[in-house]
Design an enzyme around this catalytic site. Structure first.
Site, PDB file in Angstrom:
ATOM      1  CG  HIS A  90      -0.426   0.285   2.726  1.00 60.27           C
ATOM      2  ND1 HIS A  90      -0.174  -0.747   3.497  1.00 60.27           N
ATOM      3  CD2 HIS A  90      -0.135   1.429   3.328  1.00 60.27           C
ATOM      4  CE1 HIS A  90       0.386  -0.441   4.534  1.00 60.27           C
ATOM      5  NE2 HIS A  90       0.520   1.157   4.372  1.00 60.27           N
ATOM      6  CB  SER A 199       3.304   1.479   5.880  1.00 60.29           C
ATOM      7  OG  SER A 199       1.924   1.686   6.456  1.00 60.29           O
TER       8      SER A 199
END
Length: 517
Positions: A90, A199
């Site tokens: 992502h 992330s």
């Protein structure tokens, strides 16, 4: 609800890292003990962690002929073998531009996406200038799963500053869980703080990476998740042949064997344990699982009444975890009990389960515009906003929309799609008096049942009737248009609304294959 760690803009704040100055030691003093691995950040680790800058162009499901406005976002990555950078999918999904910046560096180097696996949320980046890796070695990965209570350090570039951030915690849970449907995998829960921007950053125990940060639990304090190295290694092994195939899985519906009436109904004694097949994935006679089968073993490992297996000391996970280790040539060994008789079977497993409403997984939705109507297939991205809107859900349910009634189903035949009116009708006299048909699924065109978007293009292209008649699933109006006028109006409607193309290239080729008259 577990929320994905979507990337955030840098807050632009500079946070100074405090360094401990070592105390001077006289030559005659005994050597001081070596510091614990987690008492201070390792320079080698810092050199292997990078900040990722991405410009994202997401699809616009309700205007499939365009993309959403560019969004700048940041994430984290870690250097791995082969002069590559590992990060979350992502972080790079739908990125039109990716740049990488080393820790304590002012340079941003262009990068390209080499491999991506949205299901397990992993991606690999390559740099155009591989001299970047000369003094930045890959971070060593642990070959074993950590234990609960092990200390963990998470490195990354989260919201709140621009320098490298290090947070500390412990491993609090290890389980086999769903990542992004239909992909499941081993997942490690930690209590070290993980925030947007973390992330793709590495989590370390001692001097080895044990996983990659990828999400946190919304509404809860310090509950974050990392993808363990075992899953990372499976992904990297998969892509060695130049493509990503995915993780094998089973999709049969199961239920626990906890209820005594269910056990009695199946004629099982108390010593027999396993998980019950409630609905097999296939009703084909040759399919090895049937309703009410009891799965008692996967390979040589016993399955308990909740569908769990034991791994090592104190670790208990769903039995599907072993599929990724035991699958050979598309099957996995199971022992089942059917009609009180034990038997061994080979169950087919696959990385993919065909869905009527598919995930785009990094692609852009196809579309076709005819007169004032724009058509597109139903996708998970299209349905997502509806799922979070109680009023829209209620309206579609009342109308009997297949977006509700068939969500989660497999296609009834190969290639089946739900063809939707993607957006409100373009302004034109042809739609005078008609209700807004947005999100309605086309059932027939001039009485021909529509199989998919390509088929709709072909049916309209080859039609020679005076009128085009669009019937939709569920309650609502039938829309009728003069065929030639609808076709002739298309070019002007595109021009008036600033739409560049009538259709995506493959559908435009179908449309032009036989001129409409």
């Amino acid at each position: 609800m577990r929320l994905p760690l979507f990337l955030s803009r840098s807050a632009g704040l500079l946070v100074a890292l405090l360094a401990l100055n070592p105390t001077a030691v006289r030559a005659e003093d005994p050597a001081p003990p070596a510091p614990a691995a987690d008492t201070a950040p390792s320079k080698a680790v810092e050199n292997s962690v990078v900040k990722i800058f991405a410009t994202m162009r997401y699809p616009d499901p309700f205007k499939p002929w365009t993309k959403q406005a560019p969004r700048d976002s940041t994430g984290t990555g870690v250097i791995i073998e082969g002069n590559r950078i590992l990060t979350n999918a992502h972080v790079a999904l739908y990125a039109s531009q990716i740049q990488v910046q080393a820790n304590e560096s002012g340079d941003k180097l262009p990068a390209t996406l080499e491999f991506i696996a949205p299901g397990i949320d992993l991606a690999v980046l390559k740099l155009e200038d591989e001299s970047f890796f000369a003094n930045r070695p890959p971070l060593p990965r642990s070959r074993t799963v950590p234990s609960v209570k092990d200390t963990v350090m998470v490195y990354g570039f989260p919201t709140g500053g621009s320098n490298l951030s290090i947070t500390k915690g412990i491993v609090s849970r290890i389980e086999f869980a769903l990542y992004n449907y239909p992909v499941g995998g081993l997942r490690i829960q930690i209590d070290a703080a993980i925030n947007p921007g973390n992330s793709g950053g590495p989590a370390l125990s001692g001097d080895q990476m044990i996983g990659l940060a990828f999400s946190r639990l919304g509404g809860a304090d310090n509950i974050g998740y990392i993808i363990p190295c075992e899953e990372i290694d499976l992904f990297l092994q998969d892509i060695t042949d130049g493509r990503y195939d995915g993780k094998p899985a089973m999709f049969d519906q199961l239920q626990t064997l906890e209820n005594p009436a269910l056990r009695a109904y199946l004629g099982l004694d108390k010593s027999t344990e396993g998980i019950v097949v409630q609905a097999p994935e296939s009703t084909d006679e040759a399919y090895p699982l049937k309703m009410w089968d009891l799965i008692t073993r996967i390979g040589d490992v016993p399955v308990d009444n909740e569908g769990m297996i034991k791994l090592g000391t104190g670790l208990r996970v769903r039995f599907q975890y072993l599929i990724q280790q035991l699958a050979r040539e598309g099957t996995v060994p199971l022992t089942i009990v059917r009609a009180k008789q034990s038997r061994d079977i080979r169950l087919p497993v696959s990385p993919n389960r065909p869905m009527l409403i598919e995930n785009l997984e990094g692609s852009y939705p196809p579309f076709f515009i005819l007169g004032p109507l724009a058509f597109t297939p139903a996708t998970a991205l299209y349905v997502a906003p509806v799922s979070n809107n109680a009023k829209a859900l209620s309206s579609l349910s009342f109308l009997g929309s297949p977006l509700i009634t068939r969500r989660g189903e497999k296609p009834s035949f190969p290639g089946e799609e739900l063809v939707l009116v993607a957006a409100p009708s373009f302004p034109h006299k042809l739609v005078k008096g008609y209700d807004n048909a947005v999100s309605r699924a086309v059932r027939t065109v001039n009485g021909v049942p529509i199989r998919n978007l390509r088929h709709l293009v072909e049916v309209v292209r080859d039609n020679r009737d005076e009128f085009l008649v669009f019937e939709f699933f569920g309650m609502g109006e039938t829309m009728i248009f003069p065929r030639k006028e609808m076709i002739d109006s298309t070019e002007d409607i595109l021009s008036d609304n600033g739409v560049r193309d009538q259709a995506t290239p493959e559908l435009l080729e179908v449309w032009k294959a036989k001129p409409a008259q």
